[in-house]
Design a protein around this motif. Structure first.
Motif, PDB file in Angstrom:
ATOM      1  N   ASN A   1     100.517  25.986  37.144  1.00 28.71           N
ATOM      2  CA  ASN A   1      99.808  24.794  37.630  1.00 28.71           C
ATOM      3  C   ASN A   1      98.321  25.080  37.829  1.00 28.71           C
ATOM      4  N   ASP A   2      98.038  26.276  38.361  1.00 25.74           N
ATOM      5  CA  ASP A   2      96.628  26.645  38.515  1.00 25.74           C
ATOM      6  C   ASP A   2      95.945  26.760  37.156  1.00 25.74           C
ATOM      7  N   ALA A   3      96.641  27.316  36.169  1.00 25.82           N
ATOM      8  CA  ALA A   3      96.059  27.448  34.835  1.00 25.82           C
ATOM      9  C   ALA A   3      95.764  26.070  34.231  1.00 25.82           C
ATOM     10  N   ARG A   4      96.666  25.129  34.406  1.00 23.90           N
ATOM     11  CA  ARG A   4      96.447  23.780  33.890  1.00 23.90           C
ATOM     12  C   ARG A   4      95.246  23.125  34.560  1.00 23.90           C
ATOM     13  N   LYS A   5      95.160  23.245  35.877  1.00 25.57           N
ATOM     14  CA  LYS A   5      94.036  22.614  36.591  1.00 25.57           C
ATOM     15  C   LYS A   5      92.705  23.248  36.200  1.00 25.57           C
ATOM     16  N   VAL A   6      92.711  24.556  36.015  1.00 27.17           N
ATOM     17  CA  VAL A   6      91.478  25.238  35.639  1.00 27.17           C
ATOM     18  C   VAL A   6      90.996  24.756  34.264  1.00 27.17           C
ATOM     19  N   LEU A   7      91.904  24.638  33.306  1.00 27.87           N
ATOM     20  CA  LEU A   7      91.511  24.200  31.973  1.00 27.87           C
ATOM     21  C   LEU A   7      91.062  22.736  31.960  1.00 27.87           C
ATOM     22  N   GLU A   8      91.739  21.880  32.720  1.00 30.17           N
ATOM     23  CA  GLU A   8      91.330  20.481  32.786  1.00 30.17           C
ATOM     24  C   GLU A   8      89.951  20.347  33.421  1.00 30.17           C
ATOM     25  N   SER A   9      89.703  21.123  34.471  1.00 33.06           N
ATOM     26  CA  SER A   9      88.389  21.073  35.123  1.00 33.06           C
ATOM     27  C   SER A   9      87.286  21.570  34.188  1.00 33.06           C
ATOM     28  N   ALA A  10      87.588  22.601  33.392  1.00 32.24           N
ATOM     29  CA  ALA A  10      86.600  23.108  32.443  1.00 32.24           C
ATOM     30  C   ALA A  10      86.265  22.063  31.379  1.00 32.24           C
TER      31      ALA A  10
ATOM     32  N   GLN B   1      85.073  28.796  24.850  1.00 26.37           N
ATOM     33  CA  GLN B   1      84.366  29.706  25.749  1.00 26.37           C
ATOM     34  C   GLN B   1      84.552  29.300  27.212  1.00 26.37           C
ATOM     35  N   ALA B   2      84.432  28.014  27.513  1.00 26.94           N
ATOM     36  CA  ALA B   2      84.556  27.565  28.898  1.00 26.94           C
ATOM     37  C   ALA B   2      85.959  27.820  29.442  1.00 26.94           C
ATOM     38  N   GLY B   3      86.999  27.608  28.620  1.00 26.23           N
ATOM     39  CA  GLY B   3      88.363  27.863  29.075  1.00 26.23           C
ATOM     40  C   GLY B   3      88.605  29.335  29.351  1.00 26.23           C
ATOM     41  N   LYS B   4      88.117  30.208  28.490  1.00 21.51           N
ATOM     42  CA  LYS B   4      88.267  31.650  28.705  1.00 21.51           C
ATOM     43  C   LYS B   4      87.554  32.086  29.985  1.00 21.51           C
ATOM     44  N   GLU B   5      86.326  31.643  30.169  1.00 20.99           N
ATOM     45  CA  GLU B   5      85.576  32.034  31.357  1.00 20.99           C
ATOM     46  C   GLU B   5      86.200  31.463  32.627  1.00 20.99           C
ATOM     47  N   ALA B   6      86.727  30.241  32.574  1.00 27.40           N
ATOM     48  CA  ALA B   6      87.348  29.639  33.748  1.00 27.40           C
ATOM     49  C   ALA B   6      88.632  30.374  34.139  1.00 27.40           C
ATOM     50  N   LEU B   7      89.426  30.766  33.154  1.00 31.47           N
ATOM     51  CA  LEU B   7      90.646  31.521  33.461  1.00 31.47           C
ATOM     52  C   LEU B   7      90.311  32.898  34.046  1.00 31.47           C
TER      53      LEU B   7
ATOM     54  N   VAL C   1      82.774  15.610  26.468  1.00 28.52           N
ATOM     55  CA  VAL C   1      84.191  15.234  26.566  1.00 28.52           C
ATOM     56  C   VAL C   1      84.289  13.840  27.168  1.00 28.52           C
ATOM     57  N   LEU C   2      85.080  12.976  26.538  1.00 27.40           N
ATOM     58  CA  LEU C   2      85.234  11.600  27.006  1.00 27.40           C
ATOM     59  C   LEU C   2      86.172  11.552  28.208  1.00 27.40           C
ATOM     60  N   GLY C   3      85.889  10.617  29.103  1.00 23.86           N
ATOM     61  CA  GLY C   3      86.745  10.454  30.282  1.00 23.86           C
ATOM     62  C   GLY C   3      87.953   9.594  30.029  1.00 23.86           C
ATOM     63  N   ASP C   4      87.953   8.829  28.953  1.00 25.06           N
ATOM     64  CA  ASP C   4      89.083   7.965  28.630  1.00 25.06           C
ATOM     65  C   ASP C   4      89.405   8.111  27.144  1.00 25.06           C
ATOM     66  N   PRO C   5      90.546   8.707  26.813  1.00 25.57           N
ATOM     67  CA  PRO C   5      91.566   9.280  27.698  1.00 25.57           C
ATOM     68  C   PRO C   5      91.109  10.604  28.320  1.00 25.57           C
ATOM     69  N   GLU C   6      91.631  10.896  29.499  1.00 26.71           N
ATOM     70  CA  GLU C   6      91.226  12.091  30.223  1.00 26.71           C
ATOM     71  C   GLU C   6      91.790  13.353  29.566  1.00 26.71           C
ATOM     72  N   PRO C   7      91.127  14.483  29.788  1.00 24.59           N
ATOM     73  CA  PRO C   7      91.668  15.758  29.268  1.00 24.59           C
ATOM     74  C   PRO C   7      93.042  16.045  29.860  1.00 24.59           C
ATOM     75  N   TRP C   8      93.852  16.698  29.062  1.00 27.49           N
ATOM     76  CA  TRP C   8      95.227  17.019  29.474  1.00 27.49           C
ATOM     77  C   TRP C   8      95.511  18.466  29.137  1.00 27.49           C
ATOM     78  N   ALA C   9      96.231  19.139  30.034  1.00 25.04           N
ATOM     79  CA  ALA C   9      96.666  20.519  29.796  1.00 25.04           C
ATOM     80  C   ALA C   9      98.118  20.638  30.214  1.00 25.04           C
TER      81      ALA C   9
ATOM     82  N   SER D   1     103.445  35.895  26.394  1.00 24.74           N
ATOM     83  CA  SER D   1     102.586  34.971  27.136  1.00 24.74           C
ATOM     84  C   SER D   1     103.194  33.578  27.137  1.00 24.74           C
ATOM     85  N   VAL D   2     102.664  32.743  28.015  1.00 21.23           N
ATOM     86  CA  VAL D   2     103.037  31.333  28.087  1.00 21.23           C
ATOM     87  C   VAL D   2     101.890  30.534  27.468  1.00 21.23           C
ATOM     88  N   GLU D   3     102.215  29.704  26.510  1.00 21.15           N
ATOM     89  CA  GLU D   3     101.180  28.932  25.819  1.00 21.15           C
ATOM     90  C   GLU D   3     100.857  27.669  26.596  1.00 21.15           C
ATOM     91  N   VAL D   4      99.605  27.515  26.958  1.00 23.88           N
ATOM     92  CA  VAL D   4      99.115  26.324  27.656  1.00 23.88           C
ATOM     93  C   VAL D   4      98.081  25.669  26.737  1.00 23.88           C
TER      94      VAL D   4
END
Length: 326
Positions: free
Chosen positions: A211-220, A267-273, A227-235, A244-247
């Motif tokens: 759950n933390d990994a999903r929230k981190v990627l969505e926030s990034a 890059q942003a997803g890697k740095e956020a994780l 990135v468009l707000g509609d539709p919102e990003p999803w992870a 590993s677990v694929e997210v």
């Protein structure tokens, strides 16, 4: 006297008949030459009028088709349609010229039909490209300027004609694809829609909080301005892999922003994780015993002492060897 007058009379009569024949032939030749001159003059006038008519018709077709939205933004198809109008007018004018000169156009058309059949059998591949080019111009699966994938060749469409489609890829390499191959294969128009979805797959450790990994990627993704707000990003979790677990992260952007935004989100997803302390596993090599033998233990890794800073006292200097004292 009468005996001598008879041949003379016959000669005079023969001369009269020859003169009459010559006059008739001359009159006929004069009539034929006059008719030919008239027909030639009319044919020349028709030809000149045809040239002006073809120019006027092509200009009128260009102005009329420029008002159509489908042709206005596609100069290649517009030029092709205008050229067809010009050629059709020229062909009609040439047929009228031949008819005025007394040429039987029906026989010429029959000969041209037989010749075109023979040429068509010899050039089946070329004619298939022409037919495919016409279908592409009618169906319009892509336009000049669109980014397409034609049989694995990705590039921007530079030109579309009757025989080939010309692309230019990201390395500015010119790619020429036959129209028959384009029409018979899958066509991916990457810029055919206004928006596109980015899909990036990350691997996280089995011991991490998903759950933390999903929230981190969505926030990034939400933090990126493109990135468009509609539709919102999803992870979400999309696969359970060996180590590993694929997210997967999904984010929507405008079509013209897809490539750069995808690189930024990698890059942003890697740095956020990394900042959240979530591990991205990598493949490990494990030694497997063979024939029941125990695997040899790897020798311990000896760590090198850190290099002291300039002017600092090393541990060896602060604790001298007792054997050196005294």
């Amino acid at each position: 006297m009468s005996i001598l007058g008879t041949p003379l009379n016959e000669a005079v009569e023969a001369g009269r008949r020859a003169t009459a024949i010559d006059a008739a032939m001359l009159a006929k030749i004069t009539d034929v030459a006059g008719d030919f001159a008239i027909n030639l003059s009319v044919a020349l006038i028709i030809f000149i009028v045809t040239l002006f008519a073809s120019k006027w018709a092509s200009g009128a077709a260009r102005r009329a088709l420029s008002r159509v939205r489908g042709f206005r933004h596609d100069p290649t198809v517009l030029s092709f349609a205008v050229q067809i109008v010009r050629v059709v007018v020229l062909i009609i004018g040439l047929i009228a010229v031949l008819q005025r000169l007394g040429v039987q156009t029906t026989s010429i058309i029959a000969v041209l039909g037989a010749a075109s059949l023979a040429v068509g059998l010899a050039l089946q591949g070329t004619l298939s490209n022409v037919a495919a080019g016409v279908m592409l111009l009618v169906l319009r699966p892509y336009r000049v300027g669109d980014i397409v994938d034609l049989g694995g060749n990705i590039g921007s469409v530079q030109r579309l004609d009757l025989f080939t489609t010309q692309l230019s890829n990201g390395n500015n390499v010119k790619i020429v694809v036959p129209n028959s191959k384009v029409l018979s294969d899958v066509i991916l128009n990457l810029s055919g829609q206004k928006t596109r979805r980015i899909e990036i797959k990350f691997g996280v450790g089995y011991g991490d909080n998903l759950n933390d990994a999903r929230k981190v990627l969505e926030s990034a993704a939400l933090a990126h301005e493109k990135v468009l707000g509609d539709p919102e990003p999803w992870a979400g979790v999309t696969a359970l892999l060996d180590s590993s677990v694929e997210v997967s992260l999904h984010a929507w952007v405008k079509s013209e922003d897809h490539f750069q935004t995808q690189a930024d989100l990698f890059q942003a997803g890697k740095e956020a994780l990394d900042a959240a302390g979530i591990e991205i596993p990598f493949p490990h090599q494990v030694a497997v015993p063979w024939d029941g033998e125990e695997p040899e233990e790897a020798p311990p890794v000896r760590k090198r002492a850190p290099k002291p800073a300039p002017g600092a006292v090393s541990p060896a200097d602060s604790h001298p060897d007792p054997s050196e004292e005294g």
